[in-house]
Design an enzyme around this catalytic site. Structure first.
Site, PDB file in Angstrom:
ATOM      1  N   LYS A  76       0.853  -1.189   0.000  1.00 35.10           N
ATOM      2  CA  LYS A  76       0.000   0.000   0.000  1.00 35.10           C
ATOM      3  C   LYS A  76       0.892   1.243   0.000  1.00 35.10           C
ATOM      4  O   LYS A  76       1.733   1.395   0.893  1.00 35.10           O
ATOM      5  CB  LYS A  76      -0.909   0.012   1.229  1.00 35.10           C
ATOM      6  CG  LYS A  76      -2.063  -0.966   1.146  1.00 35.10           C
ATOM      7  CD  LYS A  76      -3.024  -0.745   2.300  1.00 35.10           C
ATOM      8  CE  LYS A  76      -4.212  -1.689   2.186  1.00 35.10           C
ATOM      9  NZ  LYS A  76      -5.007  -1.452   0.985  1.00 35.10           N
ATOM     10  N   ASP A 110      -0.952  -1.839  -4.345  1.00 33.35           N
ATOM     11  CA  ASP A 110      -2.368  -1.791  -3.973  1.00 33.35           C
ATOM     12  C   ASP A 110      -2.949  -0.416  -4.276  1.00 33.35           C
ATOM     13  O   ASP A 110      -2.266   0.605  -4.117  1.00 33.35           O
ATOM     14  CB  ASP A 110      -2.538  -2.071  -2.477  1.00 33.35           C
ATOM     15  CG  ASP A 110      -2.705  -3.546  -2.176  1.00 33.35           C
ATOM     16  OD1 ASP A 110      -3.021  -4.310  -3.101  1.00 33.35           O
ATOM     17  OD2 ASP A 110      -2.518  -3.938  -1.012  1.00 33.35           O
ATOM     18  N   MET A 111      -4.207  -0.398  -4.688  1.00 33.29           N
ATOM     19  CA  MET A 111      -4.911   0.871  -4.831  1.00 33.29           C
ATOM     20  C   MET A 111      -5.566   1.206  -3.493  1.00 33.29           C
ATOM     21  O   MET A 111      -5.966   0.308  -2.742  1.00 33.29           O
ATOM     22  CB  MET A 111      -5.960   0.786  -5.937  1.00 33.29           C
ATOM     23  CG  MET A 111      -6.596   2.124  -6.295  1.00 33.29           C
ATOM     24  SD  MET A 111      -5.409   3.423  -6.704  1.00 33.29           S
ATOM     25  CE  MET A 111      -4.830   2.878  -8.318  1.00 33.29           C
ATOM     26  N   ARG A 160      -4.356  -5.810 -11.547  1.00 38.03           N
ATOM     27  CA  ARG A 160      -5.187  -6.619 -10.647  1.00 38.03           C
ATOM     28  C   ARG A 160      -6.558  -5.946 -10.578  1.00 38.03           C
ATOM     29  O   ARG A 160      -6.671  -4.785 -10.175  1.00 38.03           O
ATOM     30  CB  ARG A 160      -4.600  -6.689  -9.239  1.00 38.03           C
ATOM     31  CG  ARG A 160      -5.555  -7.403  -8.250  1.00 38.03           C
ATOM     32  CD  ARG A 160      -5.235  -7.077  -6.800  1.00 38.03           C
ATOM     33  NE  ARG A 160      -3.988  -7.678  -6.403  1.00 38.03           N
ATOM     34  CZ  ARG A 160      -3.217  -7.208  -5.425  1.00 38.03           C
ATOM     35  NH1 ARG A 160      -3.546  -6.104  -4.791  1.00 38.03           N
ATOM     36  NH2 ARG A 160      -2.100  -7.824  -5.108  1.00 38.03           N
ATOM     37  N   LYS A 163     -12.968  -5.274  -6.792  1.00 40.38           N
ATOM     38  CA  LYS A 163     -14.245  -4.549  -6.766  1.00 40.38           C
ATOM     39  C   LYS A 163     -14.112  -3.211  -6.050  1.00 40.38           C
ATOM     40  O   LYS A 163     -14.764  -2.239  -6.416  1.00 40.38           O
ATOM     41  CB  LYS A 163     -15.325  -5.413  -6.111  1.00 40.38           C
ATOM     42  CG  LYS A 163     -15.755  -6.572  -6.992  1.00 40.38           C
ATOM     43  CD  LYS A 163     -16.993  -7.271  -6.458  1.00 40.38           C
ATOM     44  CE  LYS A 163     -17.437  -8.373  -7.407  1.00 40.38           C
ATOM     45  NZ  LYS A 163     -18.648  -9.071  -6.932  1.00 40.38           N
ATOM     46  N   GLY A 164     -13.278  -3.143  -5.022  1.00 42.34           N
ATOM     47  CA  GLY A 164     -13.085  -1.895  -4.287  1.00 42.34           C
ATOM     48  C   GLY A 164     -13.687  -1.971  -2.903  1.00 42.34           C
ATOM     49  O   GLY A 164     -14.838  -2.380  -2.743  1.00 42.34           O
ATOM     50  N   ALA A 165     -12.901  -1.570  -1.898  1.00 43.47           N
ATOM     51  CA  ALA A 165     -13.328  -1.726  -0.512  1.00 43.47           C
ATOM     52  C   ALA A 165     -13.484  -0.409   0.235  1.00 43.47           C
ATOM     53  O   ALA A 165     -13.869  -0.409   1.396  1.00 43.47           O
ATOM     54  CB  ALA A 165     -12.323  -2.610   0.237  1.00 43.47           C
ATOM     55  N   THR A 202     -11.261 -11.896  -7.064  1.00 39.29           N
ATOM     56  CA  THR A 202     -12.663 -11.999  -6.671  1.00 39.29           C
ATOM     57  C   THR A 202     -12.929 -13.357  -6.041  1.00 39.29           C
ATOM     58  O   THR A 202     -12.219 -14.327  -6.323  1.00 39.29           O
ATOM     59  CB  THR A 202     -13.593 -11.803  -7.887  1.00 39.29           C
ATOM     60  OG1 THR A 202     -14.961 -11.841  -7.459  1.00 39.29           O
ATOM     61  CG2 THR A 202     -13.380 -12.889  -8.932  1.00 39.29           C
ATOM     62  N   HIS A 203     -13.956 -13.396  -5.185  1.00 38.29           N
ATOM     63  CA  HIS A 203     -14.442 -14.664  -4.644  1.00 38.29           C
ATOM     64  C   HIS A 203     -15.811 -15.002  -5.234  1.00 38.29           C
ATOM     65  O   HIS A 203     -16.411 -16.015  -4.880  1.00 38.29           O
ATOM     66  CB  HIS A 203     -14.567 -14.577  -3.116  1.00 38.29           C
ATOM     67  CG  HIS A 203     -13.335 -14.068  -2.442  1.00 38.29           C
ATOM     68  ND1 HIS A 203     -13.277 -12.844  -1.810  1.00 38.29           N
ATOM     69  CD2 HIS A 203     -12.106 -14.612  -2.322  1.00 38.29           C
ATOM     70  CE1 HIS A 203     -12.061 -12.662  -1.323  1.00 38.29           C
ATOM     71  NE2 HIS A 203     -11.332 -13.714  -1.622  1.00 38.29           N
TER      72      HIS A 203
END
Length: 283
Positions: A76, A110-111, A160, A163-165, A202-203
């Protein structure tokens, strides 16, 4: 509440130490999977803490090479100086990249939240010009991401797709699961048409199934990326079908904020975790 959440979080967090993360990476390796190790923590402003984080990533890369584990690291930007300045972050990334070159390790950037998107992409371009084994995460919940993806692919970037957290304003982000999923699918289709090397993080079974279908039409170098401890029944099935699967392995004491985001990210994550705790059934 914190104790309850920790009981849940330890399913996807390796532990407090580098050795805990390496142990999880070795288990993944024995089961035919790759690993992506991430030290938890963000928004560091103490240079002592930042330097310690950089040194830990150096140790991880050296250990992965010595143990011959197929692994990468994921960093990060705000944990290595972006909260101080872009210049500070870039300097520390350059140190990490030097170690990555020596150990032949792939590095993911990481974004983070949208306020940092432009700077992180700029940092990626600067570093990618020097080291090609470098990837960047992009977030399907942001409305800008399609344009970012097209620009990145023009430069040969390794992507990569997540979805975004992070909690974002509706002006710049899709707020419903349906909209985020739709954008994720569209971005995935772009990757399979124009991408070079990428990760489908993704899961979600529907997204995984779509990726498999797209891979039959467009042969690309890609991998599935899933959290340690999630979808553990599905992972060997994908490996058996000759897909590359990487376990994303977070470790460290700063697990609380990360875990809260994982649960809040999508309500579906709670269901996925529950199923994973009872043998990782398909959901």
């Amino acid at each position: 509440m914190e104790k309850i959440l920790f009981g849940v979080a330890k399913q996807w967090i390796a532990g407090d130490s580098i050795n805990d993360a390496l142990d999880s990476a070795f288990i993944a390796y024995k089961n035919g999977r790759h690993s992506i190790i991430n030290k938890l923590g963000e928004y560091h402003t103490s240079k002592t803490q930042i330097n310690k984080t950089v040194k830990e990533y150096q140790k991880i890369m050296s250990a992965l090479r010595k143990k011959k584990i197929r692994g990468a690291i994921s960093v990060k930007p705000t944990q290595i100086g972006l909260s101080i300045s872009k210049r500070e972050c870039l300097k520390n990334f350059q140190t990490i990249i030097k170690a990555a070159i020596q150990s032949h390790i792939f590095v993911w950037i990481d974004m983070e939240s949208s306020e940092h998107t432009d700077e992180i992409i700029e940092i990626y371009y600067d570093l990618f010009a020097r080291y090609e084994r470098l990837g960047i995460a992009i977030q399907a919940n942001l409305k800008r991401t399609r344009n970012d993806l097209m620009d990145l692919l023009e430069h040969g970037a390794k992507i990569r797709l997540v979805k975004g957290a992070y909690k974002e304003n509706s002006r710049i982000a899709f707020k419903t699961k349906e909209k985020v999923d739709e954008n994720y699918k569209n971005l995935m289709k772009v990757l399979f048409k124009k991408g070079n090397e990428f990760g489908i993080a993704t899961h979600d079974s529907k997204m995984i199934d779509l990726a498999i279908r797209l891979s039959k039409k467009n042969h690309r170098k890609f991998e599935f990326q899933m959290l340690k401890g999630i979808r553990d029944k599905l992972k060997p099935e994908l490996v058996k079908k000759q897909f590359v699967v990487s376990d994303y392995i977070p470790y460290g004491t700063n697990w609380l904020a990360y875990s809260i985001r994982r649960v809040k990210e999508r309500k579906r994550n709670i269901l996925l975790l529950g199923h994973s705790l009872i043998q990782g059934h398909r959901v």
